[in-house]
Design a protein around this motif. Structure first.
Motif, PDB file in Angstrom:
ATOM      1  N   ASP A   1       0.832  -1.208   0.000  1.00 26.74           N
ATOM      2  CA  ASP A   1       0.000   0.000   0.000  1.00 26.74           C
ATOM      3  C   ASP A   1       0.864   1.253   0.000  1.00 26.74           C
ATOM      4  O   ASP A   1       0.542   2.244  -0.668  1.00 26.74           O
ATOM      5  N   SER A   2       1.970   1.223   0.732  1.00 30.73           N
ATOM      6  CA  SER A   2       2.794   2.424   0.901  1.00 30.73           C
ATOM      7  C   SER A   2       3.826   2.610  -0.204  1.00 30.73           C
ATOM      8  O   SER A   2       4.136   3.744  -0.554  1.00 30.73           O
ATOM      9  N   TYR A   3       4.393   1.518  -0.710  1.00 33.21           N
ATOM     10  CA  TYR A   3       5.506   1.644  -1.652  1.00 33.21           C
ATOM     11  C   TYR A   3       5.205   1.053  -3.030  1.00 33.21           C
ATOM     12  O   TYR A   3       5.978   1.246  -3.960  1.00 33.21           O
ATOM     13  N   GLY A   4       4.094   0.334  -3.145  1.00 33.52           N
ATOM     14  CA  GLY A   4       3.752  -0.284  -4.425  1.00 33.52           C
ATOM     15  C   GLY A   4       3.175   0.726  -5.409  1.00 33.52           C
ATOM     16  O   GLY A   4       2.755   1.817  -5.021  1.00 33.52           O
ATOM     17  N   SER A   5       3.160   0.336  -6.691  1.00 40.49           N
ATOM     18  CA  SER A   5       2.529   1.178  -7.719  1.00 40.49           C
ATOM     19  C   SER A   5       1.012   1.078  -7.569  1.00 40.49           C
ATOM     20  O   SER A   5       0.500   0.173  -6.895  1.00 40.49           O
TER      21      SER A   5
ATOM     22  N   LEU B   1       8.528  -5.378  -9.228  1.00 40.47           N
ATOM     23  CA  LEU B   1       9.483  -4.683  -8.353  1.00 40.47           C
ATOM     24  C   LEU B   1       8.692  -3.644  -7.551  1.00 40.47           C
ATOM     25  O   LEU B   1       7.906  -2.886  -8.124  1.00 40.47           O
ATOM     26  N   VAL B   2       8.889  -3.632  -6.217  1.00 40.40           N
ATOM     27  CA  VAL B   2       8.199  -2.636  -5.384  1.00 40.40           C
ATOM     28  C   VAL B   2       9.112  -1.422  -5.228  1.00 40.40           C
ATOM     29  O   VAL B   2      10.277  -1.560  -4.828  1.00 40.40           O
ATOM     30  N   GLY B   3       8.597  -0.242  -5.563  1.00 40.49           N
ATOM     31  CA  GLY B   3       9.424   0.965  -5.514  1.00 40.49           C
ATOM     32  C   GLY B   3      10.484   0.894  -6.595  1.00 40.49           C
ATOM     33  O   GLY B   3      10.225   0.414  -7.705  1.00 40.49           O
ATOM     34  N   VAL B   4      11.705   1.327  -6.259  1.00 46.93           N
ATOM     35  CA  VAL B   4      12.785   1.304  -7.249  1.00 46.93           C
ATOM     36  C   VAL B   4      13.900   0.372  -6.782  1.00 46.93           C
ATOM     37  O   VAL B   4      13.950  -0.012  -5.609  1.00 46.93           O
TER      38      VAL B   4
END
Ligand code: FAD
Ligand code: 2MC
Length: 393
Positions: free
Chosen positions: A112-116, A236-239
């Motif tokens: 929820d916080s870091y995903g697209s 990939l979650v975030g970068v």
């Protein structure tokens, strides 16, 4: 959210630090659920190592599957203080089952916080309903406390990352549908680590044997093995390179959650001790007449309260995004998990020989809460995190 709007009429005495009316209602809702759905089954789930997926989904109907996940994907959108109050109440019914729910919640929060937006919409509705279950995969056979030394690799090849390596001690491993896996895409150390969403069906993902454990028996623990495991780049979650940071921020909340589960174990153990010493007679009087018993109960209640105050302060700091949150979460986890384990042990002692029998519940609280001093960062690592914050410039 569903949990926020549901109201229960039952109220119970909790030796408690101040919480407001709505938080008390959530506490009562969770305690009523735990009394009905968890407590009667706890010993059977422990004895027969049963993972109670139906009970988990029932809890998700009340909003427990995504307590601090946003509401547009089915979450309850609650704060960490409310979450802590709920996990404490649920744990009085079954620590092990609640602890698994807390790991699932941590994973949902990370997406929820870091995903697209695509990842949120694809994964979170099924996770908040607990139709799908999630696992958090950081630890490896060669990288426990020194998590940043992990050696699982992820190499980008066209439209996929190819993962190789293995994760140890994964809660929910083999049963969960979604795995958040930390793997190395860059150089050594924390900055080379990335976070991936890996589905159970992906090619090259397999699981080890179910571990036999002292406690936490209502949830499976297995190794998670990646052999040329193909993960689409969009998972990939975030970068790249952000994975360790995501993992640690998830764990700050996780540590407060695990501490909350210890509070529930201690609360239930204290309640059981009070019942027992009023009924059991020796030397022609109830055990509660002895000053040792009275002082012991007072000490147990005092350390339970200090643990609860610290956990709730750390939870509030998470809600407020306080810059010192990591060390406060660490100190709260350290204090609460050590002290609450001792409360379980003191309760067992007040039960005498009966405390050692599996017919009574206190042995389960003791065994289940023992591991909270080890996982989500050992209590020695908690001391490292707290002291580094004090000694850094
Ligand atoms: P080690 O790191 O080998 O530590 C052994 C001892 O040495 C400990 O007492 C430790 O505190 C101490 N030590 C290590 N380094 C230092 C130091 N620098 N200074 C002082 N003392 C030190 N992991 C996941 O990623 N996902 C999960 O879902 C998960 N679930 C778990 C469920 C269970 C039931 C268990 C038992 C573990 C689980 N873990 C999970 C793994 C857990 O997080 C690790 O066990 C824990 O972080 C410790 O790592 P280790 O076991 O390798 O111990
Ligand atoms: N919150 C936010 N950021 C954190 C953090 C935290 N709690 N801990 C570390 N970081 C950051 C840190 O600030 C640094 O970032 P930057 O370089 O931008 O300043 C980066 O992460 C690396 O940190 P360190 O330089 O402190 O790295 P080091 O390798 O020396 O130590 C340590 C890291 C020991 C704190 C970390 O490896 C750790 O927490 N180990 C314990 C592992 C653990 O908790 N495992 C639990 C597995 S899950 C589980 O058990 C379950 C049951 C689910």
């Amino acid at each position: 959210g569903r949990a926020a709007s549901a109201v229960s009429s039952q109220s119970r005495h909790f030796a408690s630090s101040p919480i407001d009316h709505e938080q008390k209602e959530l506490q009562s809702l969770a305690r009523t659920f735990a009394d009905k759905e968890f407590a009667p089954m706890m010993q059977e789930w422990d004895e027969n190592q049963i993972f109670p997926v139906d009970a988990l989904r029932k809890g998700a109907e009340l909003g427990f599957g995504g307590l601090y996940t946003r509401e547009d994907v089915g979450g309850s959108g609650l704060g960490r203080l409310e979450t802590s109050v709920i996990f404490e109440a649920l744990s009085t019914g079954c620590v092990s089952t609640t602890a698994y729910i807390s790991i699932h919640n941590m994973c949902a929060w990370m997406i929820d916080s870091y995903g697209s937006e695509e990842q949120r919409q694809k994964y979170l509705p099924n996770l908040t309903s607990m139709e799908h279950l999630a696992s958090y995969c950081l630890t490896e056979p060669g990288a426990g406390s020194d998590a940043a030394s992990l050696s699982t690799t992820a190499v980008k090849k066209g439209s996929h990352y190819v993962l190789n390596g293995s994760k140890a001690f994964i809660s929910g491993g083999g049963s969960s549908d979604v795995y958040l896996i930390m793997a190395r895409t860059g150089g050594p150390g924390p900055k080379g680590i990335s976070c991936f969403i890996v589905e159970k069906g992906f090619k090259g993902l397999s699981f080890g044997k179910k571990e036999n454990k002292l406690g936490w028996n209502s949830q499976p623990t297995r190794a998670v093995i990646m052999e040329d495991c193909e993960v689409p780049v969009e998972n990939l979650v975030g970068v790249e390179g952000q994975g360790f940071s995501i993992a640690m921020k998830g764990l700050n909340g996780g540590r407060v959650n695990i501490g909350s589960c210890s509070l529930g174990a201690a609360q239930a153990s204290l309640e059981a001790a009070i019942e027992h010493v009023k009924v059991r007679k020796q030397f022609n009087q109830p055990l509660s007449n002895f000053q040792n018993t009275q002082f012991k109960l007072a000490d147990m209640a005092t350390s339970l309260l200090s643990s609860r105050l610290m956990i709730r302060q750390a939870a509030t700091m998470l809600d407020q995004n306080d810059p010192n949150v990591a060390s406060f979460c660490a100190m709260a986890k350290l204090h609460a998990t050590d002290e609450c384990f001792k409360i379980c042990d003191d309760s067992l002692q007040l039960h005498g020989g009966y405390g050692y029998l599996k017919d009574y519940k206190v042995n389960v609280y003791l065994r289940d809460s023992r591991v909270h001093r080890i996982l989500e960062g050992t209590n020695e690592v908690m001391r490292m995190v707290a002291s580094r914050a004090m000694l850094s410039d």
